[in-house]
Scaffold this motif. Structure first.
Motif, PDB file in Angstrom:
ATOM      1  N   PRO A  65      59.523  15.614 -13.784  1.00 56.06           N
ATOM      2  CA  PRO A  65      59.604  14.182 -13.431  1.00 56.06           C
ATOM      3  C   PRO A  65      60.242  13.942 -12.067  1.00 56.06           C
ATOM      4  O   PRO A  65      59.860  13.021 -11.351  1.00 56.06           O
ATOM      5  CB  PRO A  65      60.461  13.600 -14.557  1.00 56.06           C
ATOM      6  CG  PRO A  65      60.275  14.534 -15.714  1.00 56.06           C
ATOM      7  CD  PRO A  65      60.066  15.902 -15.122  1.00 56.06           C
ATOM      8  N   GLU A  66      61.203  14.798 -11.676  1.00 54.45           N
ATOM      9  CA  GLU A  66      61.857  14.623 -10.371  1.00 54.45           C
ATOM     10  C   GLU A  66      60.859  14.753  -9.226  1.00 54.45           C
ATOM     11  O   GLU A  66      61.074  14.182  -8.150  1.00 54.45           O
ATOM     12  CB  GLU A  66      62.966  15.666 -10.177  1.00 54.45           C
ATOM     13  CG  GLU A  66      64.043  15.662 -11.237  1.00 54.45           C
ATOM     14  CD  GLU A  66      63.733  16.652 -12.365  1.00 54.45           C
ATOM     15  OE1 GLU A  66      62.755  16.436 -13.105  1.00 54.45           O
ATOM     16  OE2 GLU A  66      64.488  17.622 -12.516  1.00 54.45           O
ATOM     17  N   MET A  67      59.795  15.530  -9.416  1.00 53.99           N
ATOM     18  CA  MET A  67      58.802  15.667  -8.347  1.00 53.99           C
ATOM     19  C   MET A  67      58.043  14.351  -8.159  1.00 53.99           C
ATOM     20  O   MET A  67      57.705  13.983  -7.029  1.00 53.99           O
ATOM     21  CB  MET A  67      57.830  16.811  -8.658  1.00 53.99           C
ATOM     22  CG  MET A  67      56.739  17.005  -7.626  1.00 53.99           C
ATOM     23  SD  MET A  67      57.353  17.378  -5.958  1.00 53.99           S
ATOM     24  CE  MET A  67      57.485  19.171  -6.057  1.00 53.99           C
ATOM     25  N   ASN A  68      57.770  13.640  -9.236  1.00 54.41           N
ATOM     26  CA  ASN A  68      57.099  12.346  -9.085  1.00 54.41           C
ATOM     27  C   ASN A  68      57.987  11.351  -8.348  1.00 54.41           C
ATOM     28  O   ASN A  68      57.500  10.554  -7.545  1.00 54.41           O
ATOM     29  CB  ASN A  68      56.686  11.807 -10.462  1.00 54.41           C
ATOM     30  CG  ASN A  68      55.357  12.381 -10.925  1.00 54.41           C
ATOM     31  OD1 ASN A  68      54.430  12.550 -10.114  1.00 54.41           O
ATOM     32  ND2 ASN A  68      55.240  12.681 -12.201  1.00 54.41           N
ATOM     33  N   VAL A  69      59.286  11.405  -8.622  1.00 50.24           N
ATOM     34  CA  VAL A  69      60.224  10.531  -7.895  1.00 50.24           C
ATOM     35  C   VAL A  69      60.234  10.909  -6.413  1.00 50.24           C
ATOM     36  O   VAL A  69      60.160  10.051  -5.525  1.00 50.24           O
ATOM     37  CB  VAL A  69      61.656  10.663  -8.486  1.00 50.24           C
ATOM     38  CG1 VAL A  69      62.661   9.862  -7.661  1.00 50.24           C
ATOM     39  CG2 VAL A  69      61.671  10.214  -9.944  1.00 50.24           C
ATOM     40  N   LEU A  70      60.299  12.229  -6.167  1.00 49.24           N
ATOM     41  CA  LEU A  70      60.306  12.718  -4.785  1.00 49.24           C
ATOM     42  C   LEU A  70      59.044  12.285  -4.041  1.00 49.24           C
ATOM     43  O   LEU A  70      59.119  11.778  -2.912  1.00 49.24           O
ATOM     44  CB  LEU A  70      60.426  14.247  -4.793  1.00 49.24           C
ATOM     45  CG  LEU A  70      60.214  14.963  -3.457  1.00 49.24           C
ATOM     46  CD1 LEU A  70      61.266  14.544  -2.441  1.00 49.24           C
ATOM     47  CD2 LEU A  70      60.239  16.479  -3.642  1.00 49.24           C
ATOM     48  N   LEU A  71      57.900  12.448  -4.676  1.00 50.90           N
ATOM     49  CA  LEU A  71      56.634  12.075  -4.028  1.00 50.90           C
ATOM     50  C   LEU A  71      56.600  10.594  -3.677  1.00 50.90           C
ATOM     51  O   LEU A  71      56.165  10.208  -2.591  1.00 50.90           O
ATOM     52  CB  LEU A  71      55.480  12.360  -4.990  1.00 50.90           C
ATOM     53  CG  LEU A  71      54.662  13.621  -4.812  1.00 50.90           C
ATOM     54  CD1 LEU A  71      53.462  13.571  -5.728  1.00 50.90           C
ATOM     55  CD2 LEU A  71      54.220  13.821  -3.371  1.00 50.90           C
ATOM     56  N   ARG A  72      57.072   9.780  -4.602  1.00 48.64           N
ATOM     57  CA  ARG A  72      57.107   8.327  -4.368  1.00 48.64           C
ATOM     58  C   ARG A  72      57.988   8.017  -3.152  1.00 48.64           C
ATOM     59  O   ARG A  72      57.615   7.204  -2.295  1.00 48.64           O
ATOM     60  CB  ARG A  72      57.653   7.634  -5.617  1.00 48.64           C
ATOM     61  CG  ARG A  72      57.516   6.137  -5.626  1.00 48.64           C
ATOM     62  CD  ARG A  72      58.402   5.553  -6.709  1.00 48.64           C
ATOM     63  NE  ARG A  72      59.804   5.910  -6.489  1.00 48.64           N
ATOM     64  CZ  ARG A  72      60.741   5.969  -7.442  1.00 48.64           C
ATOM     65  NH1 ARG A  72      60.439   5.734  -8.692  1.00 48.64           N
ATOM     66  NH2 ARG A  72      61.990   6.293  -7.153  1.00 48.64           N
ATOM     67  N   ASP A  73      59.136   8.706  -3.041  1.00 43.45           N
ATOM     68  CA  ASP A  73      60.048   8.473  -1.916  1.00 43.45           C
ATOM     69  C   ASP A  73      59.446   8.963  -0.594  1.00 43.45           C
ATOM     70  O   ASP A  73      59.611   8.322   0.447  1.00 43.45           O
ATOM     71  CB  ASP A  73      61.392   9.166  -2.165  1.00 43.45           C
ATOM     72  CG  ASP A  73      62.157   8.524  -3.323  1.00 43.45           C
ATOM     73  OD1 ASP A  73      61.790   7.402  -3.730  1.00 43.45           O
ATOM     74  OD2 ASP A  73      63.113   9.155  -3.830  1.00 43.45           O
ATOM     75  N   ILE A  74      58.765  10.111  -0.654  1.00 45.23           N
ATOM     76  CA  ILE A  74      58.103  10.611   0.563  1.00 45.23           C
ATOM     77  C   ILE A  74      57.045   9.613   1.018  1.00 45.23           C
ATOM     78  O   ILE A  74      56.947   9.272   2.201  1.00 45.23           O
ATOM     79  CB  ILE A  74      57.453  11.997   0.308  1.00 45.23           C
ATOM     80  CG1 ILE A  74      58.514  13.057   0.023  1.00 45.23           C
ATOM     81  CG2 ILE A  74      56.612  12.418   1.507  1.00 45.23           C
ATOM     82  CD1 ILE A  74      57.952  14.377  -0.506  1.00 45.23           C
ATOM     83  N   ALA A  75      56.247   9.132   0.064  1.00 43.70           N
ATOM     84  CA  ALA A  75      55.172   8.184   0.417  1.00 43.70           C
ATOM     85  C   ALA A  75      55.751   6.917   1.023  1.00 43.70           C
ATOM     86  O   ALA A  75      55.217   6.397   2.018  1.00 43.70           O
ATOM     87  CB  ALA A  75      54.340   7.862  -0.826  1.00 43.70           C
ATOM     88  N   LYS A  80      55.955   3.837   6.112  1.00 52.91           N
ATOM     89  CA  LYS A  80      56.612   2.882   7.025  1.00 52.91           C
ATOM     90  C   LYS A  80      55.865   2.825   8.353  1.00 52.91           C
ATOM     91  O   LYS A  80      55.668   1.761   8.919  1.00 52.91           O
ATOM     92  CB  LYS A  80      58.068   3.313   7.285  1.00 52.91           C
ATOM     93  CG  LYS A  80      59.013   2.993   6.149  1.00 52.91           C
ATOM     94  CD  LYS A  80      60.427   3.456   6.503  1.00 52.91           C
ATOM     95  CE  LYS A  80      61.341   3.338   5.301  1.00 52.91           C
ATOM     96  NZ  LYS A  80      62.626   4.038   5.505  1.00 52.91           N
ATOM     97  N   ASN A  81      55.458   3.981   8.849  1.00 58.58           N
ATOM     98  CA  ASN A  81      54.724   4.018  10.121  1.00 58.58           C
ATOM     99  C   ASN A  81      53.212   4.135   9.937  1.00 58.58           C
ATOM    100  O   ASN A  81      52.455   3.794  10.849  1.00 58.58           O
ATOM    101  CB  ASN A  81      55.212   5.187  10.978  1.00 58.58           C
ATOM    102  CG  ASN A  81      56.613   4.949  11.511  1.00 58.58           C
ATOM    103  OD1 ASN A  81      56.975   3.824  11.833  1.00 58.58           O
ATOM    104  ND2 ASN A  81      57.410   5.999  11.566  1.00 58.58           N
ATOM    105  N   TYR A  82      52.798   4.630   8.784  1.00 58.59           N
ATOM    106  CA  TYR A  82      51.363   4.822   8.525  1.00 58.59           C
ATOM    107  C   TYR A  82      51.015   4.219   7.162  1.00 58.59           C
ATOM    108  O   TYR A  82      50.849   4.943   6.171  1.00 58.59           O
ATOM    109  CB  TYR A  82      51.008   6.315   8.564  1.00 58.59           C
ATOM    110  CG  TYR A  82      51.360   6.965   9.879  1.00 58.59           C
ATOM    111  CD1 TYR A  82      50.533   6.826  10.995  1.00 58.59           C
ATOM    112  CD2 TYR A  82      52.541   7.702  10.025  1.00 58.59           C
ATOM    113  CE1 TYR A  82      50.868   7.402  12.212  1.00 58.59           C
ATOM    114  CE2 TYR A  82      52.877   8.285  11.231  1.00 58.59           C
ATOM    115  CZ  TYR A  82      52.041   8.129  12.322  1.00 58.59           C
ATOM    116  OH  TYR A  82      52.379   8.705  13.525  1.00 58.59           O
ATOM    117  N   PRO A  83      50.919   2.888   7.096  1.00 61.80           N
ATOM    118  CA  PRO A  83      50.770   2.230   5.788  1.00 61.80           C
ATOM    119  C   PRO A  83      49.489   2.590   5.032  1.00 61.80           C
ATOM    120  O   PRO A  83      49.460   2.495   3.808  1.00 61.80           O
ATOM    121  CB  PRO A  83      50.791   0.734   6.141  1.00 61.80           C
ATOM    122  CG  PRO A  83      50.647   0.640   7.613  1.00 61.80           C
ATOM    123  CD  PRO A  83      51.062   1.941   8.209  1.00 61.80           C
TER     124      PRO A  83
END
Ligand SMILES: [Zn+2]
Length: 235
Positions: A65-75, A80-83
């Motif tokens: 589950p932590e990877m899904n949280v991480l992916l969401r944060d990376i996205a 921010k610069n590439y919506p």
């Protein structure tokens, strides 16, 4: 003739039945059992997609589950610069059993690993298209003056180092080009996240993109080359 057709249909029926049971297991049973092993399917969204249905159908899309949280944060950082840019996911992990590798990735065996695509541009603009159907196997190889880790590993006898070239399922979108700006922005967004343990990218790309971070490591010649994808893993 009629008997042959009957048996032929029976065989066909068996395939349909097998495929039906397989789909029910893949879509309904496995996602409900995987949490017992601390894993869940990758959560996709407008910004996080899978390159192909293949990964879902073969249950190669499971993470902690932590990877899904991480992916969401990376996205959210990357967007921010590439919506409009998407993180395109490739191989993750199988849903069960630690230490059971997801070949050809020896380390994808604990729910903490994920491969994502490099970024590409079409006519100078970032695109979400990729150069192969699987997402693997079309390499952004070293230029003549760049350090060539691929040659070194192959010379040492690591024949598997570029094995993904047999796993493209076909090349597509031949008009797109590797985006240094987009890929660097994506790696920077990954490195900003505290839960990231390691990132693998081929040494010549690390140098070309000016990436300097202690979390970017060399994966070793026993692995596969990383100039067609980025590997990230949780701490
Ligand atoms: Zn990997």
């Amino acid at each position: 003739m009629i008997i042959l057709m009957f048996f032929g249909n029976m065989k066909f029926g068996k395939y349909i039945l097998f495929f039906g049971i397989y789909l029910i297991c893949t879509y309904y049973v496995v996602p409900r059992v995987a949490p017992l092993f601390g894993r869940e399917p990758l959560i996709t969204s407008k910004s996080i997609v899978s390159q192909s249905l293949f990964y879902r159908l073969t249950n190669r899309n499971y993470v902690r589950p932590e990877m899904n949280v991480l992916l969401r944060d990376i996205a959210s950082e990357f967007n921010k610069n590439y919506p409009e840019a998407q993180i395109v996911c490739l191989d993750a992990n199988f849903p069960f059993i630690n230490k059971f590798p997801l070949l050809p990735h020896l380390s994808h065996n604990d729910g903490k690993k994920l491969d994502i695509s490099l970024m590409y541009a079409l006519h100078g603009n970032l695109t979400n298209k990729k150069p192969s159907i699987s997402g693997y196997g079309v390499f952004e190889g070293p230029r003549s003056r760049e350090y060539n880790q691929i040659d070194r590993c192959k010379t040492k006898g690591n024949w598997q180092y570029d094995i993904q070239k047999y796993m493209t399922f076909g090349s597509v979108n031949e008009d797109i080009k590797f985006s240094e700006i987009g890929t660097k922005a994506l790696v920077d967004a990954i490195l900003k996240q505290p839960s990231v343990g390691k990132v693998f990218i081929e040494p010549h790309l690390k140098h070309r993109l000016g990436l300097k971070h202690e979390k970017i490591r060399f994966h070793g010649c026993q692995a596969v080359r990383h100039d067609d994808h980025i590997h990230l893993q949780l701490k």
